[in-house]
Design a protein around this motif. Sequence first.
Motif, short mmCIF file in Angstrom:
data_model
loop_
_atom_site.label_atom_id
_atom_site.label_comp_id
_atom_site.label_asym_id
_atom_site.label_seq_id
_atom_site.Cartn_x
_atom_site.Cartn_y
_atom_site.Cartn_z
N ALA A 1 1.03 -1.23 0.13
CA ALA A 1 -0.30 0.06 -0.16
C ALA A 1 0.79 1.08 -0.12
O ALA A 1 2.06 1.20 0.91
CB ALA A 1 -0.83 0.02 1.18
N TRP A 2 0.81 2.32 -0.98
CA TRP A 2 1.65 3.79 -0.76
C TRP A 2 0.30 4.72 -0.87
O TRP A 2 -0.22 4.82 -1.95
CB TRP A 2 2.38 3.30 -2.03
CG TRP A 2 2.01 2.86 -3.38
CD1 TRP A 2 1.73 1.49 -3.99
CD2 TRP A 2 2.08 3.60 -4.98
NE1 TRP A 2 1.04 2.06 -5.13
CE2 TRP A 2 1.71 3.05 -5.90
CE3 TRP A 2 2.81 5.05 -4.43
CZ2 TRP A 2 0.85 3.56 -7.04
CZ3 TRP A 2 2.17 5.65 -6.29
CH2 TRP A 2 1.94 4.82 -7.07
N GLY A 3 1.33 5.50 -0.76
CA GLY A 3 0.32 7.02 -1.38
C GLY A 3 2.41 7.69 -1.41
O GLY A 3 2.74 7.90 -0.88
N VAL A 4 1.80 8.93 -2.55
CA VAL A 4 2.75 10.08 -2.62
C VAL A 4 1.84 11.46 -2.68
O VAL A 4 0.88 11.25 -2.40
CB VAL A 4 3.14 9.50 -4.14
CG1 VAL A 4 3.75 11.37 -4.59
CG2 VAL A 4 3.92 8.64 -4.41
N GLY A 5 2.64 12.58 -1.57
CA GLY A 5 2.00 13.74 -1.66
C GLY A 5 3.40 14.47 -2.21
O GLY A 5 4.48 14.40 -1.66
N VAL A 6 2.79 15.45 -2.81
CA VAL A 6 3.69 16.53 -2.90
C VAL A 6 3.69 17.87 -3.21
O VAL A 6 1.92 18.52 -2.60
CB VAL A 6 3.16 16.13 -4.80
CG1 VAL A 6 4.46 17.66 -5.77
CG2 VAL A 6 3.82 15.31 -5.83
N ALA A 7 4.63 18.74 -2.60
CA ALA A 7 4.38 19.74 -2.00
C ALA A 7 4.78 20.85 -3.41
O ALA A 7 6.12 20.58 -3.51
CB ALA A 7 5.30 20.61 -0.50
N SER A 8 4.40 21.77 -4.16
CA SER A 8 4.71 22.78 -5.23
C SER A 8 6.30 23.52 -4.81
O SER A 8 6.39 23.79 -3.59
CB SER A 8 3.35 23.65 -5.24
OG SER A 8 3.05 24.31 -4.84
N VAL A 9 6.55 24.66 -5.95
CA VAL A 9 7.28 24.72 -6.22
C VAL A 9 7.19 25.94 -4.84
O VAL A 9 7.34 26.99 -4.25
CB VAL A 9 8.30 25.34 -6.82
CG1 VAL A 9 9.29 26.55 -6.55
CG2 VAL A 9 8.39 24.30 -7.54
N GLU A 10 5.38 26.95 -5.61
CA GLU A 10 5.31 27.83 -5.21
C GLU A 10 4.73 27.66 -3.33
O GLU A 10 4.84 28.37 -2.77
CB GLU A 10 3.85 28.23 -5.55
CG GLU A 10 3.65 28.68 -6.63
CD GLU A 10 4.24 27.48 -7.52
OE1 GLU A 10 4.08 27.92 -8.89
OE2 GLU A 10 4.14 26.13 -7.95
#
Length: 222
Positions: free
Chosen positions: A70-79
């Motif tokens: 089971a896996w999940g990905v989270g992204v925080a943008s450049v902004e």
Amino acid sequence: MTRPCFKLEIGYPEPLAGVDEAGCAPLAGPVVAAAVILDRKHFPRGIDDSKNLPLEKREALYAKLVKCAAWGVGVASVEEIDELNIYWARMLAMTRAVEALGLEPAWVLVDGNACPRWQRPSKAIVAGDAKCRSIAAASIVAKVTRDRIMADHARTYPGYGWATNRGYPTPEHFRGLEALGVTPLHRRSFAPVREIIARRAQPERGFQESAVASPLSHTTSS
């Protein structure tokens, strides 16, 4: 060399998620975090800190992990990085990664010296990606995901070497910045990027200032 194992995880309830991020140090691109819950009886062999794995091995393990864990990905943008700073953007990406799992883990082990400000039971482990198998698995998913993002961006913004340096401050990347300038994907809150922006703006300011200070040749006297 000792590889990550389940030794640190055994005392915690399951399902247990390991969390790690990739991309805090680059000058460009987002920070990406992953959360992984491993089946301790069925997982790919050779899991290690992503930094210790060659590209081909890392990609092969990623392909196996996304099928059996089971896996999940989270992204925080450049902004978001520029607005919050890289520390809090990292915490945001990790929070999003756990939320993306699709189930609530009984416990979370986080790489580093601090956990996000969430209510879920968790513990931070310094150098966890070198000690804990679930965190190491998360480091692989985060690294491969971010590398692919930067390879895509490299096609849009050629000349910076992102396909290979992934936005890290390499000589090739600095040459691109000097020659081509700053893109929308560069982190303006990072000192090297700020310095290049300021330096490229100086000649224009110097011209404007000299134009204002110089005598006007067409001025007529009464």
